[in-house]
Design an enzyme around this catalytic site. Structure first.
Site, PDB file in Angstrom:
ATOM      1  N   ARG A 113       0.846  -1.213   0.000  1.00 43.94           N
ATOM      2  CA  ARG A 113       0.000   0.000   0.000  1.00 43.94           C
ATOM      3  C   ARG A 113       0.873   1.250   0.000  1.00 43.94           C
ATOM      4  O   ARG A 113       0.603   2.227  -0.676  1.00 43.94           O
ATOM      5  CB  ARG A 113      -0.952  -0.005   1.205  1.00 43.94           C
ATOM      6  CG  ARG A 113      -1.624   1.366   1.425  1.00 43.94           C
ATOM      7  CD  ARG A 113      -2.879   1.323   2.302  1.00 43.94           C
ATOM      8  NE  ARG A 113      -2.762   0.465   3.467  1.00 43.94           N
ATOM      9  CZ  ARG A 113      -2.086   0.793   4.583  1.00 43.94           C
ATOM     10  NH1 ARG A 113      -1.454   1.944   4.681  1.00 43.94           N
ATOM     11  NH2 ARG A 113      -2.052  -0.062   5.587  1.00 43.94           N
TER      12      ARG A 113
ATOM     13  N   TYR B 264     -17.148  16.760 -15.133  1.00 44.33           N
ATOM     14  CA  TYR B 264     -17.488  15.341 -15.086  1.00 44.33           C
ATOM     15  C   TYR B 264     -18.539  15.079 -13.988  1.00 44.33           C
ATOM     16  O   TYR B 264     -18.392  15.539 -12.852  1.00 44.33           O
ATOM     17  CB  TYR B 264     -16.209  14.545 -14.815  1.00 44.33           C
ATOM     18  CG  TYR B 264     -16.420  13.066 -14.685  1.00 44.33           C
ATOM     19  CD1 TYR B 264     -16.803  12.298 -15.775  1.00 44.33           C
ATOM     20  CD2 TYR B 264     -16.237  12.429 -13.467  1.00 44.33           C
ATOM     21  CE1 TYR B 264     -17.006  10.939 -15.651  1.00 44.33           C
ATOM     22  CE2 TYR B 264     -16.433  11.062 -13.331  1.00 44.33           C
ATOM     23  CZ  TYR B 264     -16.815  10.331 -14.432  1.00 44.33           C
ATOM     24  OH  TYR B 264     -17.014   8.981 -14.307  1.00 44.33           O
TER      25      TYR B 264
ATOM     26  N   LYS C 298      -8.935   6.332 -19.126  1.00 44.44           N
ATOM     27  CA  LYS C 298      -9.275   6.870 -20.432  1.00 44.44           C
ATOM     28  C   LYS C 298      -8.040   6.810 -21.340  1.00 44.44           C
ATOM     29  O   LYS C 298      -7.525   5.736 -21.585  1.00 44.44           O
ATOM     30  CB  LYS C 298      -9.857   8.270 -20.262  1.00 44.44           C
ATOM     31  CG  LYS C 298     -10.882   8.392 -19.118  1.00 44.44           C
ATOM     32  CD  LYS C 298     -12.161   7.608 -19.345  1.00 44.44           C
ATOM     33  CE  LYS C 298     -13.032   7.484 -18.099  1.00 44.44           C
ATOM     34  NZ  LYS C 298     -13.369   8.699 -17.400  1.00 44.44           N
TER      35      LYS C 298
HETATM   36  C1  LIG Z   1     -13.865   9.079 -16.122  1.00 43.03           C
HETATM   37  C2  LIG Z   1     -13.499  10.398 -15.573  1.00 43.03           C
HETATM   38  C3  LIG Z   1     -13.227  10.563 -14.209  1.00 43.03           C
HETATM   39  C4  LIG Z   1     -13.366   9.441 -13.199  1.00 43.03           C
HETATM   40  O1  LIG Z   1     -12.463   8.418 -13.415  1.00 43.03           O
HETATM   41  P1  LIG Z   1     -12.738   6.862 -13.053  1.00 43.03           P
HETATM   42  O2  LIG Z   1     -11.485   6.225 -13.498  1.00 43.03           O
HETATM   43  O3  LIG Z   1     -13.956   6.438 -13.789  1.00 43.03           O
HETATM   44  O4  LIG Z   1     -12.930   6.785 -11.573  1.00 43.03           O
HETATM   45  C5  LIG Z   1     -12.834  11.819 -13.785  1.00 43.03           C
HETATM   46  N1  LIG Z   1     -12.740  12.857 -14.633  1.00 43.03           N
HETATM   47  C6  LIG Z   1     -13.020  12.739 -15.950  1.00 43.03           C
HETATM   48  C7  LIG Z   1     -12.907  13.931 -16.841  1.00 43.03           C
HETATM   49  C8  LIG Z   1     -13.399  11.507 -16.461  1.00 43.03           C
HETATM   50  O5  LIG Z   1     -13.693  11.404 -17.764  1.00 43.03           O
END
Ligand SMILES: *Cc1c(COP(=O)(O)O)cnc(C)c1O
Length: 378
Positions: free
Chosen positions: A46, A98, A195
């Site tokens: 961790r 978001y 992403k």
């Molecule tokens: C998807 C997303 C998040 C959150 O991320 P996760 O990996 O789904 O927890 C935060 N900010 C933006 C702009 C996103 O597209």
């Protein structure tokens, strides 16, 4: 080293034992002490893990910071960053962002005693008006999800610096390939690595990079204390995705710009929101602070909700799904999908309405993507 070279080499150190070219995946939860009172570099997974360290070093290099941190999800990165705040502190948030960030800040951060104010920060002068003596953090996202509004990061960062306020920028939509918030004066660059950074829709993860060593200490403490780091196997996958980031981002951008221009001329479409189009109201700012427009954008259909339903159920290549930034193209309806966690009146006020469609353009052949949208719009 240049960006593409860093993507391949940053965080990768020679393996003294076997000469492995790629950093090994260390799954061990714990590490032996060299002697009584003598921990080695890592003691417990961790607190630190060699595979995670490799990814964190790579993230730091790509965003131009001194230290990077990898988290279980993008929301874990956000939770840990917001934990820099204490009850009584004031947080300013740009009002179109978001949906998950909106939900976290309004339903958790605010309940913890942090005062929260939302403001439209597209005009950087608006920030000065909402700052209070107890403002500790300003939360930004640019381009915003899903409206593709831009914030002048350099101007906002200058105001934050002058007032001693921490600035955070969610850089998920562009990745450091197209935008480097720390270079523009922002204190904390944040990512959902789920992403573009991972880019293959097979991991959830988050990342934070800072360039101030003292701030890095505080963030490192919270990553361990809150217990939110990314698991080694997921770090390994993100590291693997990262190697091709420049190749993928160029392909995403080229495909997206081509589709955006084509959609702009389509009779069923009333508006296309992509910062690389000359019609985008902040196109000049896009050219100033970004080196590309990314692969995700939105457009509005003339026929409202019913037209949206028909389009979303007619594509064959574009998959009806949330998320973005993977090699495959996705299509979604923010009104009923990604942004339902925002109250209806807030969605309407900022412009997230029934006619809005968001697409994440993948790296397939652009001709096939265009043909798919053409048949679905028919
Ligand atoms: C998807 C997303 C998040 C959150 O991320 P996760 O990996 O789904 O927890 C935060 N900010 C933006 C702009 C996103 O597209």
């Amino acid at each position: 080293m240049k960006f593409a070279t860093q993507c391949v080499h940053a965080g990768v150190h020679p393996d003294a034992e076997h000469g492995a070219v790629m950093p090994p995946l260390y799954l061990s939860s714990t590490y032996s002490f060299a002697d009584f009172g003598k921990p080695r570099r890592f003691d417990y997974s961790r607190s630190g893990n060699p595979t995670r360290q490799a990814l964190e070093d790579a993230l730091a290099a790509l965003e131009g910071g001194v230290r990077g941190f990898a988290y279980a999800t993008g929301m874990a990165a956000e939770s840990a960053t917001l934990a820099l705040l204490s009850a009584g502190d004031h947080l300013v948030v740009h009002d179109d962002l978001y949906g998950g960030t909106y939900r976290l800040i309004t339903s958790v951060t605010a309940r913890m005693g942090v005062q929260v104010d939302f403001a439209d920060l597209r005009d950087p002068a608006a920030l000065v008006k909402v700052l209070k003596p107890n403002t500790k953090m300003v939360w930004l996202e640019s381009p915003t999800n899903p409206l593709m509004n831009l914030l002048d990061l350099a101007a906002l960062a200058t105001t934050c610096k002058a007032k001693g306020v921490l600035s955070v920028c969610d850089n998920t939509f562009l990745s450091p390939f197209f935008q480097r918030p720390l270079d523009l004066g922002i204190d904390i660059a944040l990512h959902s690595t789920t992403k573009y950074i991972n880019g293959h829709s097979d991991v959830v993860g988050g990342g934070v990079v800072v360039k101030d060593a003292q701030l890095a200490e505080r963030i490192g403490f919270l990553q361990n204390a809150l217990g939110v780091p990314q698991a080694p196997h997921d770090c390994y996958l993100v590291m693997r995705g990262l190697k091709t980031l420049p190749l993928r981002m160029k392909a995403h951008h080229d495909n997206a710009v081509r589709l955006a221009r084509w959609l702009e001329r389509h009779p069923a479409v009333s508006q296309v929101l992509h910062p690389w189009l000359e019609s985008h109201p902040q196109h000049a700012l896009a050219k100033r602070q970004m080196t590309g427009g990314g692969g995700t954008f939105s457009f509005r259909l003339k026929g409202g909700n019913e037209a949206a339903r028909r389009l979303l159920t007619s594509t064959k290549l574009f998959v009806l799904a949330e998320s973005l930034g993977g090699v495959e193209s996705l299509i979604e309806h923010p009104w009923t999908m990604t942004h339902v966690s925002m109250p209806e009146e807030v969605r309407r006020r900022v412009g997230i309405t029934e006619d809005l469609i968001r697409i994440s353009v993948g790296i397939e052949d652009a001709e096939d993507l265009e043909a798919d949208l053409a048949q679905a719009l028919r």
